[in-house]
Structure formats: C-alpha cells, structure tokens
Design a protein around this motif. Structure first.
Motif, mmCIF file in Angstrom:
data_model
loop_
_atom_site.group_PDB
_atom_site.id
_atom_site.type_symbol
_atom_site.label_atom_id
_atom_site.label_comp_id
_atom_site.label_asym_id
_atom_site.label_seq_id
_atom_site.Cartn_x
_atom_site.Cartn_y
_atom_site.Cartn_z
ATOM 1 N N ALA A 145 -4.080 -5.778 0.120
ATOM 2 C CA ALA A 145 -4.517 -6.994 -0.565
ATOM 3 C C ALA A 145 -5.920 -7.427 -0.161
ATOM 4 N N GLY A 146 -6.335 -7.120 1.085
ATOM 5 C CA GLY A 146 -7.574 -7.721 1.573
ATOM 6 C C GLY A 146 -8.679 -6.774 1.967
ATOM 7 N N ALA A 147 -8.482 -5.462 1.796
ATOM 8 C CA ALA A 147 -9.475 -4.505 2.297
ATOM 9 C C ALA A 147 -10.814 -4.630 1.576
ATOM 10 N N ILE A 148 -10.780 -4.791 0.252
ATOM 11 C CA ILE A 148 -12.034 -4.891 -0.487
ATOM 12 C C ILE A 148 -12.782 -6.162 -0.100
ATOM 13 N N ALA A 149 -12.057 -7.283 -0.001
ATOM 14 C CA ALA A 149 -12.702 -8.539 0.385
ATOM 15 C C ALA A 149 -13.320 -8.437 1.774
ATOM 16 N N LYS A 150 -12.616 -7.781 2.691
ATOM 17 C CA LYS A 150 -13.146 -7.633 4.048
ATOM 18 C C LYS A 150 -14.399 -6.774 4.050
ATOM 19 N N THR A 151 -14.364 -5.671 3.303
ATOM 20 C CA THR A 151 -15.548 -4.822 3.220
ATOM 21 C C THR A 151 -16.724 -5.589 2.628
ATOM 22 N N ALA A 152 -16.458 -6.391 1.589
ATOM 23 C CA ALA A 152 -17.525 -7.160 0.949
ATOM 24 C C ALA A 152 -18.110 -8.189 1.910
ATOM 25 N N GLU A 153 -17.233 -8.871 2.659
ATOM 26 C CA GLU A 153 -17.708 -9.878 3.611
ATOM 27 C C GLU A 153 -18.523 -9.230 4.727
ATOM 28 N N ASP A 154 -18.027 -8.121 5.253
ATOM 29 C CA ASP A 154 -18.757 -7.427 6.327
ATOM 30 C C ASP A 154 -20.115 -6.936 5.830
ATOM 31 N N THR A 155 -20.141 -6.439 4.591
ATOM 32 C CA THR A 155 -21.393 -5.924 4.039
ATOM 33 C C THR A 155 -22.386 -7.047 3.792
ATOM 34 N N LEU A 156 -21.899 -8.188 3.307
ATOM 35 C CA LEU A 156 -22.779 -9.326 3.066
ATOM 36 C C LEU A 156 -23.390 -9.831 4.372
ATOM 37 N N GLN A 157 -22.606 -9.836 5.439
ATOM 38 C CA GLN A 157 -23.145 -10.218 6.740
ATOM 39 C C GLN A 157 -24.223 -9.238 7.201
ATOM 40 N N LEU A 158 -23.988 -7.953 6.914
ATOM 41 C CA LEU A 158 -24.967 -6.934 7.285
ATOM 42 C C LEU A 158 -26.266 -7.120 6.493
ATOM 43 N N ILE A 159 -26.136 -7.433 5.220
ATOM 44 C CA ILE A 159 -27.316 -7.634 4.378
ATOM 45 C C ILE A 159 -28.051 -8.911 4.770
ATOM 46 N N GLY A 160 -27.287 -9.944 5.077
ATOM 47 C CA GLY A 160 -27.875 -11.236 5.430
ATOM 48 C C GLY A 160 -27.694 -12.234 4.301
ATOM 49 N N LEU A 161 -27.326 -13.455 4.643
ATOM 50 C CA LEU A 161 -27.053 -14.472 3.634
ATOM 51 C C LEU A 161 -28.296 -14.810 2.818
ATOM 52 N N ASP A 162 -29.477 -14.577 3.377
ATOM 53 C CA ASP A 162 -30.697 -14.888 2.634
ATOM 54 C C ASP A 162 -30.885 -13.969 1.427
ATOM 55 N N GLN A 163 -30.171 -12.810 1.440
ATOM 56 C CA GLN A 163 -30.261 -11.870 0.320
ATOM 57 C C GLN A 163 -29.088 -12.019 -0.644
ATOM 58 N N GLU A 164 -28.284 -13.053 -0.451
ATOM 59 C CA GLU A 164 -27.116 -13.239 -1.309
ATOM 60 C C GLU A 164 -27.475 -13.366 -2.791
ATOM 61 N N PRO A 165 -28.590 -14.041 -3.164
ATOM 62 C CA PRO A 165 -28.947 -14.092 -4.589
ATOM 63 C C PRO A 165 -29.180 -12.699 -5.190
ATOM 64 N N ILE A 166 -29.734 -11.778 -4.397
ATOM 65 C CA ILE A 166 -29.950 -10.419 -4.904
ATOM 66 C C ILE A 166 -28.609 -9.728 -5.138
#
Length: 418
Positions: free
Chosen positions: A338-359
């Motif tokens: 149920a949660g693997a994709i969401a976890k991967t997405a959250e971990d990846t977003l942290q790696l990218i950085g919240l400042d790049q969230e609009p991209i």
C-alpha cells in the motif's frame, strides 16, 4: 502445544486430511498443514513448492544473515515498468491465460484485452503473448498510438527499412487508404517468411487521450477494422482500459469487433499471486524469509489494479535484502504494497530538495492526461517539452534524472513517461 503447532505453516504433522468442526479442514501440504479452510489450500500447495526449492527459508536463518550486506545481482522484479519480451523468463502468473490467448489468436484476426488500470495488460501482451507467438514464427509489431498514431504505426512497420522517406509515404497512405495496414502487414509477413504478423496496439486508450486529431483517429481505426474483416496474414491485438470502453462507441465497426472479440483480464488468483511473487526470485536465486510471501499476498487482496503496487513493493523489498534473503523488516521498511510508492516518492523528493518541488510538479502534470469522465491517464512527453519551464534547463535535467533513477518515471531516448 499440538494445537499451536497445527496453526503454524512449517510444522511436521502426520496424516493426509482430517475433518474438524464445521466446514474447515486440516489438509497436509507436503510436510506443512493448513487449518484455515479450502480457500487457502491451493495457495499453500504452491508455497510449499518454494519451501522445497529453498526459495523460502526458515525464520532462524535471519539470525545468521542480519548483519550481512545485500548480495550483488540483477533485480528479479520490474517495479513500476511493464514486462517486455526480454523479461519473459521472469514473467509469472499469467501462463495459462497467455496460452489460451495464443490459441485464440490462431483463429481470429482481431482481439481486445480489457481490464482495469494496473491489471497487467501491457505485460501480458508483451511478455506473455508476444514471445509465444514469436516461437510460432509470427512477426511482432507493438505500438502505442500516442499523439501521432499514424506515424507511430508507420515507424513500426518500417523499422527494418533503410529508406528514411518510406515512413512518410506509409503515413500518407494510412491517412487516405484504409487497406494500407492490411497490404503492408501481409507483405512484411511474406517477406519474412512468417506464419503471421501481429500488430499489438498497447494502451489503445492513448488514441483518444493523446491524439487530438479526429482524422488521424478515424484513419487509424479504419485500417485496424479493415485488417480484422479480411482473411490476410495480419492479426490485430489491442489492450485497453475498461473505463475507456465508451470512447469507442463513436466508431460502430470497431465497437462491433470489440464487443464480439474481447477478453477481460481479471485479478490474479491467490495461487497465481504466489507465482508472481516467488517465481522471479526462484529464477534469480533469491529467497524470502518464511511467512513473507503469505503476508504480501494478503496485502494485495483482490482489488483490481494493484499489480504495479505489488511489483514496486517487491523491488523495494529486494533492495533491502539481507544477503540473498528478502525479509519482513525490509518489506515493512519499503512501505508494503500500500505504501511503497508513496515512500519512494517522499524519499526522492527529500533527495531533490523542497525548493525544486515546483519542477517536480511541472514534470508529473506534463506526464498526465486528465480524464474526461474516466481516470486520469499517463501521457508521453519529450524532454524538450519538459525543459520549457521557468527554471534552468540543467536543473530540470537533474530532476528528471533523479526521478528516473528512483524509477518514478521512465526515460527512453527523447521520450519521458510515468
């Protein structure tokens, strides 16, 4: 202690089958038993085979491997990507259906696979049906219609032609002459000395969601229908999401064909889910700690469209393996089905950085076609389209590469898709 032992898979119990109170039974499965009734017996018989092959190992093994790093090797799972012909040896769970469909295609010129989003239609078409037909000396052409369906079809038909202008000629002919596909397909099959030619149109709904040209839509469909109604060497196989059934109603001839020649791709049975989970691991020499396969099967349940969630959870669990063994803690840490994709997405977003969230938001919105009375669908975008955003191109490229590395998007040459 005897009663406790009977409730645990892996215990050695004498006897073959014992009737107990009510409708429940205790059935011996190899050297294991089941006390939960007939619904679980078929599943556990298959699981027992994986115990015997050492693909499933006893819980005590965990103490010996807890501190070991993951053993190197190729992943046995595809994650969010569909299976292709080259993955056929790792494609499990739809063997019987694949055989049935191949037999049916021998006697028809048209067939449609219909199912929920995420039911595995693309993998069935590419890794189940196509390899079996290729073994029977069929030539296989697989296309996704996309925004320029006639060009996609022409590119596939002319993939072996060295003349760069032949594709444009085929596009023009497809747009104006409804039997172009029929004649071209038959010529290609004859030239290759093939038994037949299969044109597999995967994700057929893309013809309506990504192509905005009504004339191209009609020309594409007219060519398909002409093949279906002829007795040539070409056969059409479509895969289509069930919630797009109403979109073909504007084309009476196609509606008649689909209504008469269709197969609904149902959710997998529990025993087939076991094969999907444990089969690739056995093929690749990987293992599960006992009880994990049953846990995953229960988490998948019978909801349609959960195969991508399962596949991603399996890949993430494999990434967290101890030596060769996939563990319950690794599965839980990955987020489960149920949660693997969401976890991967959250971990990846942290790696990218919240400042790049609009991209990131820009990229995923660009790769989504909003549904009209149906679920949203994925769309293919070019790198150049994604780079047209109010940010540095190098920054966007870096974000694309990071998302692709996390397997949240796929980049193939200049095409990007979820």
């Amino acid at each position: 202690m005897a009663d406790e032992a009977q409730d645990k898979p892996g215990q050695h119990i004498e006897g073959s089958q014992i009737n107990v109170a009510g409708d429940a039974t205790v059935e011996q499965v190899g050297d294991r038993i089941d006390t939960r009734g007939g619904d679980y017996v078929a599943r556990d018989k298959i699981i027992n085979n994986y115990y015997e092959s050492k693909t499933i190992v006893a819980a005590e093994v965990l103490q010996k491997i807890e501190e070991l790093p993951p053993k190197k090797g190729d992943p046995p799972y595809k994650g969010l990507a569909y299976f292709t012909e080259k993955d056929k040896d790792y494609y499990f769970g739809r063997e019987e259906l694949s055989d049935q469909l191949v037999a049916r295609l021998q006697d028809t010129r048209f067939l449609t696979l219909i199912g929920a989003s995420g039911s595995g239609k693309s993998s069935l078409l590419r890794a189940g049906i196509s390899p079996r037909l290729r073994q029977r000396n069929w030539q296989i052409h697989t296309v996704i219609a996309g925004p320029r369906p006639l060009m996609a079809l022409a590119n596939s038909l002319t993939r072996d032609d060295l003349d760069p202008q032949i594709g444009e000629k085929i596009v023009s002919a497809l747009a104006n002459i409804p039997d172009t596909l029929l004649n071209t397909g038959d010529k290609l099959a004859a030239r290759a000395d093939a038994e037949r030619l299969l044109l597999a149109v995967d994700q057929f709904e893309a013809l309506f969601t990504q192509c905005k040209n009504a004339q191209q839509q009609k020309a594409f469909i007219d060519n398909l229908v002409t093949v279906a109604n002829a007795q040539g060497m070409t056969t059409i196989l479509l895969s289509m999401r069930a919630d797009f059934y109403n979109r073909i109603s504007a084309y009476a001839s196609l509606t008649d064909l689909v209504s008469q020649q269709q197969v609904y791709v149902k959710p997998l049975s529990e025993e087939d889910l076991v094969r999907v989970i444990a089969g690739p691991a056995e093929r690749g020499g990987w293992q599960f700690i006992e009880g994990l396969v049953e846990t995953i099967v229960d988490d998948v349940g019978q909801e349609p469209g959960r195969l991508p969630l399962l596949s991603h959870a399996l890949l993430e669990t494999w990434e967290r393996r101890k030596d060769t063994v996939m563990t319950l803690s690794g599965y839980q840490d990955a987020g489960g089905v149920a949660g693997a994709i969401a976890k991967t997405a959250e971990d990846t977003l942290q790696l990218i950085g919240l400042d790049q969230e609009p991209i990131v938001k820009h990229i995923f919105l660009s790769l989504t076609e909003l549904g009209e009375g149906a679920e949203d669908t994925r769309r293919i975008a070019s790198r150049q389209e994604l780079l047209r955003y109010a940010a540095e191109p190098d920054t966007i490229k870096e974000v694309i590469d990071t998302l692709a590395g996390a397997r949240l998007i796929t980049v193939d040459k200049d095409e990007v898709q979820v």
